[in-house]
Motif scaffolding. Structure first.
Motif, PDB file in Angstrom:
ATOM      1  N   ALA A 137      31.777  26.278  -3.243  1.00 25.82           N
ATOM      2  CA  ALA A 137      30.877  26.976  -4.159  1.00 25.82           C
ATOM      3  C   ALA A 137      29.625  27.403  -3.408  1.00 25.82           C
ATOM      4  CB  ALA A 137      30.526  26.079  -5.337  1.00 25.82           C
ATOM      5  N   ALA A 138      28.637  27.906  -4.126  1.00 23.42           N
ATOM      6  CA  ALA A 138      27.392  28.341  -3.516  1.00 23.42           C
ATOM      7  C   ALA A 138      26.257  28.107  -4.502  1.00 23.42           C
ATOM      8  CB  ALA A 138      27.477  29.815  -3.134  1.00 23.42           C
ATOM      9  N   ALA A 139      25.025  28.127  -3.965  1.00 24.22           N
ATOM     10  CA  ALA A 139      23.841  28.002  -4.818  1.00 24.22           C
ATOM     11  C   ALA A 139      23.004  29.261  -4.624  1.00 24.22           C
ATOM     12  CB  ALA A 139      23.037  26.769  -4.420  1.00 24.22           C
ATOM     13  N   ALA A 140      22.641  29.918  -5.716  1.00 19.02           N
ATOM     14  CA  ALA A 140      21.855  31.144  -5.621  1.00 19.02           C
ATOM     15  C   ALA A 140      20.368  30.812  -5.674  1.00 19.02           C
ATOM     16  CB  ALA A 140      22.216  32.077  -6.766  1.00 19.02           C
ATOM     17  N   HIS A 141      19.595  31.434  -4.796  1.00 22.04           N
ATOM     18  CA  HIS A 141      18.139  31.264  -4.812  1.00 22.04           C
ATOM     19  C   HIS A 141      17.588  31.939  -6.068  1.00 22.04           C
ATOM     20  CE1 HIS A 141      13.946  31.569  -3.555  1.00 22.04           C
ATOM     21  NE2 HIS A 141      14.228  30.659  -2.637  1.00 22.04           N
ATOM     22  N   PRO A 142      16.610  31.315  -6.746  1.00 24.33           N
ATOM     23  CA  PRO A 142      16.157  31.876  -8.024  1.00 24.33           C
ATOM     24  C   PRO A 142      15.383  33.186  -7.903  1.00 24.33           C
ATOM     25  CG  PRO A 142      14.880  29.926  -7.445  1.00 24.33           C
ATOM     26  CD  PRO A 142      15.997  30.023  -6.455  1.00 24.33           C
ATOM     27  N   THR A 143      14.742  33.437  -6.764  1.00 27.00           N
ATOM     28  CA  THR A 143      13.948  34.659  -6.671  1.00 27.00           C
ATOM     29  C   THR A 143      14.387  35.582  -5.541  1.00 27.00           C
ATOM     30  OG1 THR A 143      12.335  33.433  -5.358  1.00 27.00           O
ATOM     31  CG2 THR A 143      11.893  33.625  -7.713  1.00 27.00           C
ATOM     32  N   LYS A 144      14.737  35.023  -4.413  1.00 24.57           N
ATOM     33  CA  LYS A 144      15.148  35.875  -3.289  1.00 24.57           C
ATOM     34  C   LYS A 144      16.648  36.158  -3.357  1.00 24.57           C
ATOM     35  CE  LYS A 144      11.872  33.688  -0.187  1.00 24.57           C
ATOM     36  NZ  LYS A 144      11.822  32.623   0.783  1.00 24.57           N
ATOM     37  N   PRO A 145      17.073  37.238  -2.728  1.00 20.54           N
ATOM     38  CA  PRO A 145      18.514  37.528  -2.743  1.00 20.54           C
ATOM     39  C   PRO A 145      19.277  36.670  -1.739  1.00 20.54           C
ATOM     40  CG  PRO A 145      17.384  39.218  -1.507  1.00 20.54           C
ATOM     41  CD  PRO A 145      16.315  38.287  -2.009  1.00 20.54           C
ATOM     42  N   HIS A 146      19.054  35.371  -1.803  1.00 25.97           N
ATOM     43  CA  HIS A 146      19.715  34.454  -0.870  1.00 25.97           C
ATOM     44  C   HIS A 146      20.623  33.516  -1.647  1.00 25.97           C
ATOM     45  CE1 HIS A 146      16.063  34.678   2.068  1.00 25.97           C
ATOM     46  NE2 HIS A 146      16.717  35.813   1.965  1.00 25.97           N
ATOM     47  N   ALA A 147      21.652  33.069  -0.974  1.00 26.83           N
ATOM     48  CA  ALA A 147      22.494  32.027  -1.559  1.00 26.83           C
ATOM     49  C   ALA A 147      22.967  31.122  -0.434  1.00 26.83           C
ATOM     50  CB  ALA A 147      23.682  32.634  -2.282  1.00 26.83           C
ATOM     51  N   VAL A 148      23.227  29.878  -0.779  1.00 27.45           N
ATOM     52  CA  VAL A 148      23.744  28.935   0.209  1.00 27.45           C
ATOM     53  C   VAL A 148      25.193  28.631  -0.166  1.00 27.45           C
ATOM     54  CG1 VAL A 148      23.410  26.712   1.326  1.00 27.45           C
ATOM     55  CG2 VAL A 148      21.445  27.939   0.395  1.00 27.45           C
ATOM     56  N   ALA A 149      26.073  28.936   0.755  1.00 26.35           N
ATOM     57  CA  ALA A 149      27.500  28.705   0.502  1.00 26.35           C
ATOM     58  C   ALA A 149      27.922  27.426   1.208  1.00 26.35           C
ATOM     59  CB  ALA A 149      28.312  29.878   1.023  1.00 26.35           C
ATOM     60  N   PHE A 150      28.702  26.605   0.505  1.00 24.91           N
ATOM     61  CA  PHE A 150      29.047  25.275   1.021  1.00 24.91           C
ATOM     62  C   PHE A 150      30.506  25.161   1.404  1.00 24.91           C
ATOM     63  CE2 PHE A 150      25.541  24.754  -1.901  1.00 24.91           C
ATOM     64  CZ  PHE A 150      24.651  24.061  -1.108  1.00 24.91           C
TER      65      PHE A 150
END
Lengths: 358, 336
Positions: free
Chosen positions: A64-77
């Motif tokens: 899965a991944a976690a989306a950053h609340p403000t920037k267009p970034h996400a962390v994929a695990f």
């Protein structure tokens, strides 16, 4: 190979370099990991039109991944018991940083950001002590590891932040595993899953289900804007459990989502993913084992509908309902019939379809 | 061997509804029912022997315990039906015990002289960690626990644990004969299994889970990592049974696997060949408790045995599953 070159290599391999340059790749609505026919693994951005916005090779199977609340970034695990995570710029598909779990920890595949986006939380296994942990990372300082806190149970899997707060809700699946023995379950005799709420590093509320559901591993979460937590479970016992989905609001007793027995059986004891629609009225769960998607009323927990889709697993809300990905490359809009199923040849979509951006 | 397994992927799929019925019938009549009967008689023999010989060093007691343990391993992978009623499966086999609860619970019972051990009926309320084969192994073979406390209480404890095992074994055999065999052989909308396919799927799951347990837990736990091998985690090492348990469980799983109605003779032959290879590696291992996992040469032999079970798993998931019409989807067999 550095991140950018790796990314470009992936783009070339995939033949998806946009003519106008890769920076113009469409902003994705979702992220999803996938397997390739060659046995490799990729992470993809998917637009709301169900086009592939970008495709990044990853070293092992993702989750899965976690989306950053403000920037267009996400962390994929990485999928458990993986030890890597990638910070992705969703506007470009570029890998901005790489995270590695600390020694004697591995990731479970999920994470969440604090409300202001400054801190990333990751579900982890401190495996030599079989302690469920939440890793805490400074997103403002190159994802530096700050500390780790206890998750309130064994085997934390999905982790989400309650909207408008910095309270975390964690699905402690209850199952002890150790990388030495792969994915084998080591404590079924004593397993006890729970749902834990964590504020300021402390568990503030723990929810467990009745004793006959002790072997129902609470794994995945979906939240409404008002803080209703829907949870999907995976049954480790014999036969079929009486429920695989539940609802919880802080301070109240959990509500099991009920369906006629033959409907519950369709799920084959296994919820792979769960999603809540935009207005918080409906929840949907997938079962790749049963090849079904079921929806429930998010207030009463009553069963609403059942749909079939082979190897369906990833699910997320779209404007009007749900979008579902499957292990045969399909991206379907729920309830629109099989004609609506778009297929991306050569990709096997992994467990989750993660909304990104706003 | 991997290549063979991959080739099997492309074999024609020949799944028929009557294949499922045939598979279930063969497995119930030739694998499950005889297995539970043998276990019942071995467990009764264990309790009877303990009634006369309750000293831990008794050769008769040890022989009866080993025979009953063997018989349990022939059915321990069948984790549905009577085995799951009232936590019997956990009570018979509390392992792995990652927190050392079994010795702790036994030591406390012994230190307290807890009267709960006076009958199997009351003992059924004790933590599952202090029941079954692994608790008995501590009581018979562990240097500290086998000699702890009052010998009279220790004797009672051994007699009660064996009687508790015998009672569960008898109840499971009875329930298979009176209820469960019929449920499995004649699936119905009111039954636990609605169709032959569901029943066959349950048996297939028992096969894949059993193989996973033997490869990843029985071998994986003592192997640990190269830098940190964990020989003290070997299953039943106090009684010297670690390797034997692998051999017994492989024999049981082969018997189950060959019970499936496989029309393809090539597939059948490759199943037999992968099981035979693992058994040969196990027979030649000469390391009954995997003590050699901390030396590179002997460790490698345990790793090769583990890999050979990986080959069995490949043939099962990519050959047997599809030929039964049980597809291993990217997500459907994933479990995450």
């Amino acid at each position: 190979m550095n991140a950018r070159r790796r990314f470009l290599a992936g783009m070339l391999a995939a033949g998806v370099i946009p003519k106008t340059g890769w920076a113009s790749a469409g902003m994705p609505a979702w992220l999803a990991a996938a397997g390739t026919p060659e046995g490799g693994f990729v992470l993809c951005g998917i637009t709301s039109a169900r086009e592939i916005a970008f495709r990044i090779p990853i070293p092992a199977r993702g989750h899965a991944a976690a989306a950053h609340p403000t920037k267009p970034h996400a962390v994929a695990f990485a999928r458990r018991p993986g030890t890597f995570a990638l910070v992705i710029d969703c506007a470009t598909g570029e890998v901005r940083s790489r995270l590695a779990s600390p020694p004697e920890h591995h990731f479970y595949g999920h994470g969440a950001f604090s409300a202001d986006g400054s801190v990333l939380f990751t579900s982890e296994n401190d495996y030599n002590w079989a302690r469920g942990m939440i890793g805490v990372w400074d997103a403002t300082d190159g994802y530096r590891r700050i500390t780790a806190i206890e998750s309130g149970g064994i085997g934390p899997h999905d982790i989400k932040r309650l909207p408008g707060t910095d309270t975390l809700v964690v699905a402690n699946g209850g199952i002890e595993t150790h990388p030495d023995s792969g994915r084998a379950k080591l404590n079924l005799a004593t397993m006890q899953p729970n749902l834990s709420y964590i504020a300021e590093g402390q568990v503030t509320e723990t929810v467990t289900l009745p004793r006959d559901l002790r072997l129902n591993s609470i794994r995945h979460l979906a939240l409404s804007k008002t803080g209703t937590v829907a949870f999907g479970m995976q049954w480790e016992g014999a036969g079929h459990p009486r429920a695989l989905v539940g609802l919880h609001k802080r301070g109240a007793a959990p509500v099991l989502c009920t369906a006629p027995e033959h409907v519950t059986r369709e799920m084959q004891g296994y919820v792979g993913s769960i999603a809540m629609d935009k207005v918080g009225e409906r929840i949907a769960v997938t079962s790749p084992r049963g090849g079904v998607i079921q929806t429930y009323d998010a207030t009463t927990g009553n069963f609403v509908s059942s749909h079939t889709q082979t190897d369906a697993c990833g699910i997320a809300s779209n404007g009007t309902g749900f979008t579902v990905t499957d292990g045969t490359g399909g991206i379907a809009r729920l309830g629109n019939g099989s004609d609506d199923r778009r297929r991306v040849d050569g990709l096997m979509w992994d467990n989750h379809l993660v909304p990104v951006g706003t | 061997m991997r290549i063979l397994a991959l080739l099997l992927l492309f074999l024609p799929v020949a799944a028929q509804a009557d294949d499922h019925a045939q598979s279930v019938e063969t497995i119930v009549n030739e694998h499950i029912l005889p297995g539970f009967e043998r276990f019942d008689s071995a467990a009764t023999n264990l309790a009877d022997t303990a009634a006369d010989h309750c000293e831990p060093e008794s050769e008769d007691l040890r022989a009866a315990w080993n025979e009953a343990f063997d018989a349990w391993l022939r059915i321990s992978h069948l984790r549905f039906g009577p085995t799951e009623t009232g936590d019997r499966g956990f009570a018979l086999a509390f392992w792995p015990d990652t927190r050392g609860v079994t010795p702790k619970t036994l030591a406390k019972l012994i230190a307290d002289g807890d009267p709960i051990a006076e009958s199997p009926e009351s003992y059924a309320e004790v933590s599952v960690a202090a029941r079954g084969f692994y608790a008995l192994e501590f009581l018979i073979y562990d240097p500290a626990i086998s000699s702890a406390g009052d010998p009279v209480y220790h004797c009672t404890l051994i007699q009660t644990v064996t009687a508790d095992i015998a009672e569960m074994a008898r109840d499971m055999a009875d329930e298979w004969n009176t209820v469960w065999a019929e449920q499995m052989l004649s699936p119905s909308a009111d039954g636990l299994w609605h169709t032959d396919e569901e029943a066959a799927r349950e048996l297939f799951k028992a096969l894949t889970t059993g193989l996973e347990f033997t490869a990843d837990t029985r071998l994986g736990r003592p192997l640990g990592t190269f830098d940190r091998p964990r020989p003290a985690r070997a299953e039943a090492r106090r009684s010297g049974r670690s390797l034997r348990n692998v051999q017994q469980s492989l024999a049981a799983l082969e018997d189950l696997a060959l019970g499936f109605s496989l029309t393809d003779e090539t597939l059948r032959a490759s199943l037999e060949s992968v099981f035979a290879r693992s058994q040969k590696l196990a027979a030649n291992l000469d390391d009954p408790v995997f003590a050699g996992v901390d030396q590179p040469q002997s460790r490698l032999r345990v790793e090769i045995l583990q890999q050979s079970i990986g080959d069995i798993r490949d043939v099962v998931s990519q050959g047997v599953g599809p030929s039964l019409g049980i597809a291993a989807g990217f997500n459907s067999m994933d479990g995450d």
